[in-house]
Design a protein around this motif. Structure first.
Motif, PDB file in Angstrom:
ATOM      1  N   MET A  59      12.520   3.743  54.590  1.00  0.00           N
ATOM      2  CA  MET A  59      11.822   4.902  55.171  1.00  0.00           C
ATOM      3  C   MET A  59      11.352   4.547  56.574  1.00  0.00           C
ATOM      4  N   ALA A  60      11.799   5.298  57.555  1.00  0.00           N
ATOM      5  CA  ALA A  60      11.340   5.091  58.921  1.00  0.00           C
ATOM      6  C   ALA A  60       9.903   5.584  59.053  1.00  0.00           C
ATOM      7  N   GLY A  61       9.229   5.125  60.111  1.00  0.00           N
ATOM      8  CA  GLY A  61       7.890   5.635  60.391  1.00  0.00           C
ATOM      9  C   GLY A  61       6.764   4.882  59.736  1.00  0.00           C
ATOM     10  N   SER A  80       8.042  19.257  38.571  1.00  0.00           N
ATOM     11  CA  SER A  80       8.872  20.465  38.533  1.00  0.00           C
ATOM     12  C   SER A  80       8.441  21.535  39.529  1.00  0.00           C
ATOM     13  N   TYR A  81       7.319  21.330  40.229  1.00  0.00           N
ATOM     14  CA  TYR A  81       6.887  22.352  41.181  1.00  0.00           C
ATOM     15  C   TYR A  81       6.267  21.710  42.422  1.00  0.00           C
ATOM     16  N   TYR A  82       5.965  22.553  43.391  1.00  0.00           N
ATOM     17  CA  TYR A  82       5.445  22.081  44.673  1.00  0.00           C
ATOM     18  C   TYR A  82       3.972  22.453  44.823  1.00  0.00           C
ATOM     19  N   ARG A  83       3.134  21.447  44.947  1.00  0.00           N
ATOM     20  CA  ARG A  83       1.703  21.693  45.087  1.00  0.00           C
ATOM     21  C   ARG A  83       1.393  22.251  46.477  1.00  0.00           C
ATOM     22  N   PRO A  84       0.617  23.325  46.545  1.00  0.00           N
ATOM     23  CA  PRO A  84       0.219  23.866  47.853  1.00  0.00           C
ATOM     24  C   PRO A  84      -0.544  22.823  48.674  1.00  0.00           C
ATOM     25  N   GLY A  85      -0.220  22.748  49.964  1.00  0.00           N
ATOM     26  CA  GLY A  85      -0.937  21.839  50.854  1.00  0.00           C
ATOM     27  C   GLY A  85      -0.486  20.396  50.792  1.00  0.00           C
ATOM     28  N   HIS A  86       0.503  20.090  49.933  1.00  0.00           N
ATOM     29  CA  HIS A  86       0.989  18.721  49.770  1.00  0.00           C
ATOM     30  C   HIS A  86       2.352  18.535  50.417  1.00  0.00           C
ATOM     31  N   ALA A  87       2.834  17.293  50.386  1.00  0.00           N
ATOM     32  CA  ALA A  87       4.139  16.975  50.973  1.00  0.00           C
ATOM     33  C   ALA A  87       5.266  17.054  49.952  1.00  0.00           C
ATOM     34  N   ASP A  88       5.011  17.621  48.772  1.00  0.00           N
ATOM     35  CA  ASP A  88       6.035  17.682  47.726  1.00  0.00           C
ATOM     36  C   ASP A  88       7.314  18.343  48.218  1.00  0.00           C
ATOM     37  N   TYR A  89       7.178  19.532  48.784  1.00  0.00           N
ATOM     38  CA  TYR A  89       8.338  20.311  49.222  1.00  0.00           C
ATOM     39  C   TYR A  89       9.077  19.601  50.356  1.00  0.00           C
ATOM     40  N   ASP A 143      11.077  16.535  49.182  1.00  0.00           N
ATOM     41  CA  ASP A 143      12.303  16.955  48.502  1.00  0.00           C
ATOM     42  C   ASP A 143      13.370  17.387  49.498  1.00  0.00           C
ATOM     43  N   MET A 144      12.959  18.126  50.516  1.00  0.00           N
ATOM     44  CA  MET A 144      13.907  18.607  51.517  1.00  0.00           C
ATOM     45  C   MET A 144      14.472  17.452  52.345  1.00  0.00           C
ATOM     46  N   LYS A 145      13.669  16.436  52.610  1.00  0.00           N
ATOM     47  CA  LYS A 145      14.120  15.311  53.440  1.00  0.00           C
ATOM     48  C   LYS A 145      14.967  14.317  52.653  1.00  0.00           C
ATOM     49  N   TYR A 146      14.494  13.931  51.460  1.00  0.00           N
ATOM     50  CA  TYR A 146      15.136  12.838  50.735  1.00  0.00           C
ATOM     51  C   TYR A 146      15.942  13.275  49.508  1.00  0.00           C
ATOM     52  N   GLY A 147      15.753  14.511  49.069  1.00  0.00           N
ATOM     53  CA  GLY A 147      16.486  14.968  47.890  1.00  0.00           C
ATOM     54  C   GLY A 147      15.779  14.679  46.586  1.00  0.00           C
ATOM     55  N   PHE A 148      14.726  13.865  46.635  1.00  0.00           N
ATOM     56  CA  PHE A 148      13.862  13.609  45.479  1.00  0.00           C
ATOM     57  C   PHE A 148      12.574  13.000  45.999  1.00  0.00           C
ATOM     58  N   ARG A 149      11.602  12.823  45.111  1.00  0.00           N
ATOM     59  CA  ARG A 149      10.320  12.274  45.567  1.00  0.00           C
ATOM     60  C   ARG A 149       9.643  11.500  44.444  1.00  0.00           C
ATOM     61  N   ASP A 150       8.755  10.618  44.853  1.00  0.00           N
ATOM     62  CA  ASP A 150       7.872   9.934  43.903  1.00  0.00           C
ATOM     63  C   ASP A 150       6.666  10.842  43.717  1.00  0.00           C
TER      64      ASP A 150
END
Length: 366
Positions: A1-3, A100-109, A112-119
């Motif tokens: 992961m860069a950055g 299974s869902y995206y928490r409002p105000g979080h980086a979940d979405y 997923d869009m950047k890496y295709g999955f998330r911890d």
């Protein structure tokens, strides 16, 4: 992961996840001979660790640091310093539902869009626990600054719209309340408001102010590596930080040149300024005055109050966030702000050592 790396000469790389085995940092570019022991770092980590009051996450972690390299007989060796803090109280099951869902105000979405999955366990790298590495490294940077007579103090200026009164300002009071506010009256008002919002399943945001005293003039590079630009990058990289201003900040937009300019004068044989609207930085370089900046932090997005969101099946749903979360991040972010300010300053101070040929000749010829 860069950055995950910050700095050019005094450089840090943080690693680890909220619910992984451990978190830590590698510091490269620290000079040899700095007196350093685990306690120097632990004192700062204790200021950010969870479970210290009812207004922080109930997650209980010792956040005990171990030094793996770069220290010998109580001094830095000049080699990379590696620090680690092991996670002991992970409860990953608390977070299985949010996969299974995206928490409002979080980086979940966005993850997923950047890496295709998330911890999804506690947010992974986007968790506030990532700041452990920053604070541990910042403690070393602060030791370096202290040897130069530079002092950094941050505190909560405002929480939930309740602001401190500078007539009541007492930095020692910061240590006496759970909000890191240097005003006991404001802290009492915040406690009442925070208790109310916590009972409602809601959260609070706020503003952290930071004062840096003793910085010599001329620190900072022109154009892209200006001191204020580097500070802005450092502070804005902290999770939940949504705004940054230095000196009078956004207030200058309604001022006139005649009132905004800081007039120079001579005092005790030294150049000084009558005011400090610039916040201690001119042309991207320190001017010898106190450096003063503020950072705005959003309310904690993990709240039990019902919110609308969507799941991975593109269905609209309602959610109430479970788990152990801070009802406000500002108090624990205070030491993170100090750490990132220190890291920025040390890196630019080291860079400044090559700015003048006469200084280089003095160093190597004398």
């Amino acid at each position: 992961m860069a950055g995950s790396t910050f700095g050019n000469i005094f450089k840090i790389s943080t690693w680890g996840e909220s619910h992984g085995e451990a978190l830590g940092v590698v510091i490269d570019g620290c000079p040899a001979g700095l007196k350093l022991e685990a306690k120097d770092i632990q004192d700062f980590l204790n200021r950010r660790k969870p479970g210290t009051s009812k207004f922080t996450t109930p997650r209980k972690e010792d956040d005990e640091v171990s030094i793996l390299s770069g220290i010998f007989e109580g001094k830095t060796t000049g080699c990379p310093i590696s620090l680690v803090v092991f996670n002991k109280q992970q409860r990953s099951a608390d977070y299985s539902e949010i996969a299974s869902y995206y928490r409002p105000g979080h980086a979940d979405y966005t993850f997923d869009m950047k890496y295709g999955f998330r911890d999804y366990r506690g947010g992974g790298r986007s968790s506030g626990r990532e700041t452990i590495g920053r604070v541990a490294a910042g403690a070393i940077a602060i030791k370096i600054l202290e040897s130069l007579g530079i002092k950094i103090d941050a505190y909560a200026k405002e929480i939930g719209g309740v602001s401190i009164d500078y007539n009541n300002f007492d930095l020692k009071e910061r240590e006496k309340n759970p909000f890191n506010m240097p005003d006991s009256k404001a802290a009492s008002e915040v406690e009442e408001l925070a208790s109310k919002k916590r009972a409602e399943g809601d959260s609070l945001g706020g503003v952290i102010e930071c004062q840096i005293k003793g910085v010599m003039p001329g620190i900072g590079e022109t154009v892209f590596d200006k001191l204020d630009a580097r500070l802005a990058q450092a502070i804005m990289s902290i999770g939940a930080c949504k705004g940054f201003e230095i000196g009078k900040g956004f207030e200058v937009a309604s001022m006139f040149g005649s009132t905004n300019n800081d007039a120079f004068s001579i005092k005790d044989g030294k150049i000084t300024k009558g005011t400090n609207n610039a916040g201690g930085i001119l042309g991207g370089m320190s001017d010898g005055s106190d450096i003063i900046f503020r950072a705005a932090f959003k309310p904690t997005p993990s709240i039990s109050k019902m919110q609308n969101t969507v799941n991975k099946s593109n269905e609209e749903i309602e959610v109430s966030i479970k788990g152990r979360h801070d009802p406000l991040v500002v108090p624990r972010a205070v030491v993170v702000v100090e750490a990132m300010a220190a890291l920025s300053l040390v890196d630019l101070i080291f860079t400044n050592m090559t700015a003048r040929m006469d200084k280089i000749v003095d160093f190597y010829k004398n």
